[in-house]
Design an enzyme around this catalytic site. Sequence first.
Site, mmCIF file in Angstrom:
data_model
loop_
_atom_site.group_PDB
_atom_site.id
_atom_site.type_symbol
_atom_site.label_atom_id
_atom_site.label_comp_id
_atom_site.label_asym_id
_atom_site.label_seq_id
_atom_site.Cartn_x
_atom_site.Cartn_y
_atom_site.Cartn_z
ATOM 1 N N LYS A 1 -35.608 33.840 19.043
ATOM 2 C CA LYS A 1 -34.983 33.495 20.314
ATOM 3 C C LYS A 1 -35.091 31.994 20.601
ATOM 4 O O LYS A 1 -35.412 31.577 21.692
ATOM 5 C CB LYS A 1 -35.623 34.307 21.440
ATOM 6 C CG LYS A 1 -35.466 35.812 21.246
ATOM 7 C CD LYS A 1 -36.008 36.597 22.399
ATOM 8 C CE LYS A 1 -35.936 38.084 22.192
ATOM 9 N NZ LYS A 1 -34.701 38.621 21.739
ATOM 10 N N CYS A 2 -34.804 31.211 19.600
ATOM 11 C CA CYS A 2 -34.960 29.761 19.670
ATOM 12 C C CYS A 2 -33.589 29.107 19.523
ATOM 13 O O CYS A 2 -32.685 29.666 18.906
ATOM 14 C CB CYS A 2 -35.892 29.329 18.523
ATOM 15 S SG CYS A 2 -36.108 27.555 18.329
ATOM 16 N N GLY A 3 -33.451 27.917 20.072
ATOM 17 C CA GLY A 3 -32.212 27.173 19.890
ATOM 18 C C GLY A 3 -31.916 26.870 18.428
ATOM 19 O O GLY A 3 -30.767 26.665 18.046
ATOM 20 N N PHE A 4 -32.952 26.865 17.595
ATOM 21 C CA PHE A 4 -32.781 26.599 16.171
ATOM 22 C C PHE A 4 -32.596 27.879 15.349
ATOM 23 O O PHE A 4 -32.419 27.818 14.134
ATOM 24 C CB PHE A 4 -33.981 25.817 15.619
ATOM 25 C CG PHE A 4 -34.130 24.443 16.208
ATOM 26 C CD1 PHE A 4 -33.177 23.464 16.000
ATOM 27 C CD2 PHE A 4 -35.240 24.131 16.976
ATOM 28 C CE1 PHE A 4 -33.310 22.192 16.554
ATOM 29 C CE2 PHE A 4 -35.390 22.865 17.537
ATOM 30 C CZ PHE A 4 -34.424 21.897 17.322
ATOM 31 N N THR A 5 -32.627 29.041 15.995
ATOM 32 C CA THR A 5 -32.513 30.319 15.281
ATOM 33 C C THR A 5 -31.286 30.391 14.371
ATOM 34 O O THR A 5 -31.375 30.964 13.280
ATOM 35 C CB THR A 5 -32.547 31.497 16.277
ATOM 36 O OG1 THR A 5 -33.806 31.465 16.971
ATOM 37 C CG2 THR A 5 -32.404 32.830 15.575
#
Length: 159
Positions: A35-39
């Site tokens: 659930k990360c912007g970098f996912t």
Amino acid sequence: MSSIYDFTPDSLAGSPQPLADYRGQVLLVVNVASKCGFTPQYAGLQALYERFRDRGFAVLGFPCNQFGSQEPGDAAEIAGFCSTGYGVGFPMFAKIDVNGDGAHPLYQFLKKAEPGILGTEAIKWNFTKFLIDREGQVIERFAPTTSPEDIAGRIEQLL
């Protein structure tokens, strides 16, 4: 400890997985989160794995919930997300801590071998990447903002 081959973290399925099983391969070790912007980098990591695996390359994913609670799921949820969301086929490991007193010994080793900017050892966020050569030595550390595609040339050099 002199190389990553000295460590045996648990696989995402919960069984011990000696990193010595990857001896002789070029590796990219990454702390990941769902659930990360970098996912979306999962797609790029999978693409690297597919492109180079037949030449002795693997991505090793280590879920971590230390940054903004962005990996809250259990092993089954992580496996399902990676499989259905991004078709991840590279090896995934059990959720670990990468910083603090409870940091996994592998990450303690990686951070000492290749400190970050200005010599800081702490992992700053999800999707920090460590490139490992065929002898199990840490070659380079990449920031979360470095896309997997931008590492392809360095991988190619080590293969």
